[in-house]
Design a protein around this motif. Sequence first.
Motif, PDB file in Angstrom:
ATOM      1  N   ILE A 162       8.018   2.664  -9.953  1.00  0.00           N
ATOM      2  CA  ILE A 162       8.608   1.800 -10.902  1.00  0.00           C
ATOM      3  C   ILE A 162       8.986   2.998 -11.926  1.00  0.00           C
ATOM      4  N   ASP A 163       8.604   3.994 -12.378  1.00  0.00           N
ATOM      5  CA  ASP A 163       8.686   4.781 -13.371  1.00  0.00           C
ATOM      6  C   ASP A 163       9.320   6.090 -12.709  1.00  0.00           C
ATOM      7  N   ALA A 164      10.106   5.901 -11.544  1.00  0.00           N
ATOM      8  CA  ALA A 164      10.958   7.081 -11.129  1.00  0.00           C
ATOM      9  C   ALA A 164      12.174   7.559 -12.020  1.00  0.00           C
ATOM     10  N   ASP A 165      12.557   6.530 -12.779  1.00  0.00           N
ATOM     11  CA  ASP A 165      13.641   6.992 -13.511  1.00  0.00           C
ATOM     12  C   ASP A 165      13.197   7.868 -14.796  1.00  0.00           C
ATOM     13  N   ALA A 166      12.156   8.064 -15.023  1.00  0.00           N
ATOM     14  CA  ALA A 166      11.629   9.204 -15.998  1.00  0.00           C
ATOM     15  C   ALA A 166      11.708  10.553 -15.484  1.00  0.00           C
ATOM     16  N   LEU A 167      11.677  10.684 -14.069  1.00  0.00           N
ATOM     17  CA  LEU A 167      11.888  11.750 -13.479  1.00  0.00           C
ATOM     18  C   LEU A 167      13.437  12.149 -13.093  1.00  0.00           C
ATOM     19  N   GLY A 168      14.224  11.289 -13.559  1.00  0.00           N
ATOM     20  CA  GLY A 168      15.583  11.366 -13.093  1.00  0.00           C
ATOM     21  C   GLY A 168      15.855  10.735 -11.747  1.00  0.00           C
ATOM     22  N   LYS A 169      15.096  10.189 -11.321  1.00  0.00           N
ATOM     23  CA  LYS A 169      15.008   9.418  -9.735  1.00  0.00           C
ATOM     24  C   LYS A 169      15.648   8.063  -9.735  1.00  0.00           C
ATOM     25  N   GLU A 170      15.851   7.591  -8.902  1.00  0.00           N
ATOM     26  CA  GLU A 170      16.324   6.070  -8.620  1.00  0.00           C
ATOM     27  C   GLU A 170      15.007   5.306  -8.520  1.00  0.00           C
ATOM     28  N   VAL A 171      14.958   4.391  -9.256  1.00  0.00           N
ATOM     29  CA  VAL A 171      13.644   3.516  -9.027  1.00  0.00           C
ATOM     30  C   VAL A 171      13.893   2.695  -7.728  1.00  0.00           C
ATOM     31  N   GLN A 172      12.915   2.808  -6.706  1.00  0.00           N
ATOM     32  CA  GLN A 172      13.064   2.135  -5.603  1.00  0.00           C
ATOM     33  C   GLN A 172      11.987   0.828  -5.384  1.00  0.00           C
ATOM     34  N   VAL A 173      12.722  -0.412  -5.430  1.00  0.00           N
ATOM     35  CA  VAL A 173      11.858  -1.454  -5.244  1.00  0.00           C
ATOM     36  C   VAL A 173      11.358  -1.413  -3.945  1.00  0.00           C
ATOM     37  N   ILE A 174       9.807  -1.747  -3.901  1.00  0.00           N
ATOM     38  CA  ILE A 174       9.137  -1.704  -2.546  1.00  0.00           C
ATOM     39  C   ILE A 174       8.995  -3.269  -2.269  1.00  0.00           C
ATOM     40  N   HIS A 175       9.332  -3.507  -1.138  1.00  0.00           N
ATOM     41  CA  HIS A 175       9.443  -4.765  -0.538  1.00  0.00           C
ATOM     42  C   HIS A 175       8.242  -5.128   0.109  1.00  0.00           C
ATOM     43  N   ALA A 176       7.947  -6.315   0.452  1.00  0.00           N
ATOM     44  CA  ALA A 176       6.708  -6.650   1.215  1.00  0.00           C
ATOM     45  C   ALA A 176       7.277  -6.519   2.820  1.00  0.00           C
ATOM     46  N   PHE A 177       6.255  -6.100   3.544  1.00  0.00           N
ATOM     47  CA  PHE A 177       6.529  -5.962   4.860  1.00  0.00           C
ATOM     48  C   PHE A 177       6.762  -7.302   5.517  1.00  0.00           C
ATOM     49  N   GLU A 178       8.036  -7.315   6.589  1.00  0.00           N
ATOM     50  CA  GLU A 178       8.224  -8.614   7.209  1.00  0.00           C
ATOM     51  C   GLU A 178       7.103  -8.885   8.322  1.00  0.00           C
ATOM     52  N   THR A 179       6.684  -9.861   8.205  1.00  0.00           N
ATOM     53  CA  THR A 179       5.653 -10.252   9.187  1.00  0.00           C
ATOM     54  C   THR A 179       5.662 -11.814   9.347  1.00  0.00           C
ATOM     55  N   GLY A 180       4.943 -11.929  10.431  1.00  0.00           N
ATOM     56  CA  GLY A 180       4.666 -13.257  10.886  1.00  0.00           C
ATOM     57  C   GLY A 180       3.449 -13.705   9.991  1.00  0.00           C
ATOM     58  N   THR A 181       3.383 -15.046   9.859  1.00  0.00           N
ATOM     59  CA  THR A 181       2.207 -15.508   8.966  1.00  0.00           C
ATOM     60  C   THR A 181       0.880 -15.884   9.684  1.00  0.00           C
ATOM     61  N   ASP A 182       0.734 -15.436  11.130  1.00  0.00           N
ATOM     62  CA  ASP A 182      -0.516 -15.605  11.764  1.00  0.00           C
ATOM     63  C   ASP A 182      -1.425 -14.525  11.643  1.00  0.00           C
ATOM     64  N   PRO A 183      -2.893 -14.645  11.601  1.00  0.00           N
ATOM     65  CA  PRO A 183      -3.355 -13.639  11.405  1.00  0.00           C
ATOM     66  C   PRO A 183      -3.359 -12.341  12.292  1.00  0.00           C
ATOM     67  N   GLU A 184      -2.979 -12.250  13.383  1.00  0.00           N
ATOM     68  CA  GLU A 184      -2.874 -10.977  14.057  1.00  0.00           C
ATOM     69  C   GLU A 184      -1.412 -10.126  13.682  1.00  0.00           C
ATOM     70  N   SER A 185      -0.327 -11.196  13.286  1.00  0.00           N
ATOM     71  CA  SER A 185       0.696 -10.518  12.427  1.00  0.00           C
ATOM     72  C   SER A 185       0.449  -9.826  11.179  1.00  0.00           C
ATOM     73  N   ILE A 186      -0.327 -10.560  10.565  1.00  0.00           N
ATOM     74  CA  ILE A 186      -0.757  -9.976   9.201  1.00  0.00           C
ATOM     75  C   ILE A 186      -1.604  -8.631   9.259  1.00  0.00           C
ATOM     76  N   ARG A 187      -2.505  -8.755  10.251  1.00  0.00           N
ATOM     77  CA  ARG A 187      -3.390  -7.560  10.691  1.00  0.00           C
ATOM     78  C   ARG A 187      -2.478  -6.362  10.908  1.00  0.00           C
ATOM     79  N   GLU A 188      -1.544  -6.507  11.822  1.00  0.00           N
ATOM     80  CA  GLU A 188      -0.659  -5.339  12.231  1.00  0.00           C
ATOM     81  C   GLU A 188       0.013  -4.987  11.112  1.00  0.00           C
ATOM     82  N   ALA A 189       0.681  -5.732  10.225  1.00  0.00           N
ATOM     83  CA  ALA A 189       1.485  -5.458   8.955  1.00  0.00           C
ATOM     84  C   ALA A 189       0.878  -4.928   8.149  1.00  0.00           C
TER      85      ALA A 189
END
Length: 182
Positions: A57-84
Amino acid sequence: MAEQESTNLTRNVNVILIPDGTHGTLKKDDVVTIMQSLGGSYTISTETGLLARINAIDADALGKEVQVIHAFETGTDPESIREASWEFMRTVYDPEIPVNVVELGLIYDCTVRALTDGLSHVHVKMTLTAPGCGMGPVIQSDIESGIKQMEGVETVEVEVVLDPPWNQNMMSEAAKLQLGML
């Protein structure tokens, strides 16, 4: 990031000092060298020899573009969440070692338990390369906050265990190769 890059900070920035994990501030115009850029954060060194981590979130202090990190796409069942969760943990790096925590052998287990409201609880067991590692809580927090963002996750517990103790044999062959150990 294969090549080190020096730059002047464009503003004051909060950092986490390596290896003790304490918080500090570097000042605008300080000259820093980017040693590693992995998992969305930057490991830098200062002209005085300090090592520190700067969050994405502070990459701009280095002159870099701030990259927003998005949550991983996943199903909501326990096995999909475990894999994600395992997939996400492969994006988390020890700021001193250019290998993700899964390949480094720091993650012992990841289990997902369905809760009554259709959401899940994720429990991760991890260790540290050395007991008392100051960056351990930082890595632990990175894992917890990243998994917590996943759809279907209500609670996350990242438990640090020291038994069995970590050793280099726990690293994957890919990690050993990356570190020049093969």
